[in-house]
Design an enzyme around this catalytic site. Structure first.
Site, mmCIF file in Angstrom:
data_model
loop_
_atom_site.group_PDB
_atom_site.id
_atom_site.type_symbol
_atom_site.label_atom_id
_atom_site.label_comp_id
_atom_site.label_asym_id
_atom_site.label_seq_id
_atom_site.Cartn_x
_atom_site.Cartn_y
_atom_site.Cartn_z
ATOM 1 N N HIS A 276 0.666 -5.279 1.382
ATOM 2 C CA HIS A 276 -0.458 -5.586 0.506
ATOM 3 C C HIS A 276 0.011 -6.334 -0.742
ATOM 4 O O HIS A 276 -0.787 -6.962 -1.443
ATOM 5 C CB HIS A 276 -1.169 -4.284 0.109
ATOM 6 C CG HIS A 276 -2.540 -4.500 -0.460
ATOM 7 N ND1 HIS A 276 -3.297 -3.480 -0.979
ATOM 8 C CD2 HIS A 276 -3.299 -5.617 -0.613
ATOM 9 C CE1 HIS A 276 -4.451 -3.943 -1.412
ATOM 10 N NE2 HIS A 276 -4.474 -5.256 -1.208
ATOM 11 N N ASP B 185 20.658 -7.805 8.498
ATOM 12 C CA ASP B 185 20.447 -6.823 7.445
ATOM 13 C C ASP B 185 19.272 -7.293 6.592
ATOM 14 O O ASP B 185 19.269 -8.433 6.107
ATOM 15 C CB ASP B 185 21.719 -6.741 6.597
ATOM 16 C CG ASP B 185 21.643 -5.709 5.489
ATOM 17 O OD1 ASP B 185 20.534 -5.182 5.242
ATOM 18 O OD2 ASP B 185 22.676 -5.441 4.862
ATOM 19 N N ASP C 243 11.426 -1.536 7.675
ATOM 20 C CA ASP C 243 12.716 -2.236 7.676
ATOM 21 C C ASP C 243 12.670 -3.454 6.763
ATOM 22 O O ASP C 243 13.683 -3.843 6.173
ATOM 23 C CB ASP C 243 13.068 -2.727 9.091
ATOM 24 C CG ASP C 243 13.357 -1.602 10.061
ATOM 25 O OD1 ASP C 243 13.741 -0.508 9.605
ATOM 26 O OD2 ASP C 243 13.198 -1.823 11.272
ATOM 27 N N ASP D 83 15.683 6.790 12.459
ATOM 28 C CA ASP D 83 14.694 6.532 11.415
ATOM 29 C C ASP D 83 13.390 7.259 11.742
ATOM 30 O O ASP D 83 12.721 6.915 12.718
ATOM 31 C CB ASP D 83 14.448 5.030 11.303
ATOM 32 C CG ASP D 83 13.571 4.655 10.117
ATOM 33 O OD1 ASP D 83 12.920 5.553 9.551
ATOM 34 O OD2 ASP D 83 13.532 3.456 9.757
ATOM 35 N N LEU E 161 0.834 -1.203 0.000
ATOM 36 C CA LEU E 161 0.000 0.000 0.000
ATOM 37 C C LEU E 161 0.869 1.254 0.000
ATOM 38 O O LEU E 161 1.849 1.339 0.753
ATOM 39 C CB LEU E 161 -0.913 -0.010 1.222
ATOM 40 C CG LEU E 161 -1.871 1.164 1.380
ATOM 41 C CD1 LEU E 161 -2.936 1.152 0.297
ATOM 42 C CD2 LEU E 161 -2.522 1.136 2.764
#
Length: 307
Positions: free
Chosen positions: A105, A290, A275, A232, A38
């Site tokens: 989604h 990672d 992430d 972040d 989305l």
């Protein structure tokens, strides 16, 4: 000197930096197609949705395509858009099938294609997929259904944002945030599962066989840590949205249990919903895997299955 090199390599791993690509490590038999969620895109204003992921997969030998479907639309509409792109990819690449990887989604979107067009698909991988509904969608749908004029406001703002994303990414697709919101609710997702059941566990938080009745292999993984990196900016938003889960493990937008599909690789990585696609710009928990490594590992897994 060896001790220093080992320490340096260990530090790089802790920092989440990928090492040099091993030749052939990600060289799958069939092309990999990445499908956004989305408000997603392929590349918008120079920013990749799948940050550094396609490049890393290609360096290891994979043939990678990044699909672009509507940023906000019903799952079936997005699925049909994706099916047309897969047909183009098959024609241009000469491949018989593709490996679909969908985020959020994008999970039910790729499931639709695998269910309706199984001849096109070798494997389905759902990352943080909305496979049993999203609680935030339930809350927002409740507001739309019960608060006067809220549907008009949500529709106007949501479609404006989706349209802007589509414009900057050059998609040219129609947008319908209200259809997308409804499709992601628990009730609508359960109904979707009944119509397209492949890979879906028999019960919430359950497990399903890797190989579904259509002969396609299904895989899934997700994060379960909304707050992962103080630098972040998306952590603030995902930390706030995680409140609706009332303590149930989640990535900020999707519960760990809702993400289950087929072979569950893991549902509790120290990652939030962004992430999982290495956003924002690769900022993630420094002490965890990672995100790019997970995609490389999955490509190698698909290679070993001869997919």
């Amino acid at each position: 000197m060896k001790t220093f090199i080992h320490a340096l390599l260990g530090a790089l791993l802790l920092l989440g930096l990928s090492g040099p690509a091993t030749a052939g490590y990600t060289e799958t038999r069939y092309p990999i197609v990445l499908v956004h969620g989305l408000f997603g895109f392929d590349t918008a204003a120079g920013v990749d949705y799948w940050y550094r992921i396609p490049e890393e997969l290609r360096q290891g030998g994979a043939q990678v395509y990044v699909a672009q479907v509507s940023a906000a639309e019903d799952t079936v509409v997005r699925g049909e858009q994706l099916a047309r792109q897969v047909e183009t990819i098959l024609a241009s690449s000469g491949a018989d099938r593709v490996n679909l990887i969908g985020h959020s989604h994008g999970g039910p979107t790729i499931r639709y294609v695998a269910s309706v067009y199984p001849q096109y698909v070798s494997s389905v991988t759902s990352v943080g997929g909305v496979n049993w509904g999203a609680r935030l969608a339930d809350v927002l749908q409740g507001v739309v259904d019960n608060v006067p004029f809220s549907g008009d406001l949500v529709g106007y703002l949501g479609n404006a944002l989706a349209g802007l994303i589509d414009l900057f990414s050059g998609g040219g697709n129609d947008q319908d945030i209200l259809a997308a919101l409804k499709a992601l609710t628990t009730a609508e997702t359960v109904a979707f599962n009944q119509q397209y059941p492949e890979g879906v566990p028999a019960q919430y938080c359950g497990n399903a066989p890797r190989v579904a009745s259509n002969g396609i292999s299904y895989f899934s993984w997700s994060g379960a840590k909304p707050l992962t990196n103080g630098l972040d900016p998306s952590d603030v938003l995902l930390g706030a949205t995680s409140i609706v889960f009332l303590g149930e493990p989640n990535d900020g937008l999707v519960s760990s249990c809702s993400s289950h599909l087929g072979m569950v690789i893991r549902d509790d990585y120290r990652m939030n919903h962004l992430d999982e696609v290495n956003q924002v710009l690769g900022l993630h928990d420094l002490w965890s895997t990672d995100p790019v490594t997970l995609y490389r590992q999955q490509a190698n897994r698909l290679k070993n299955y001869n997919f």
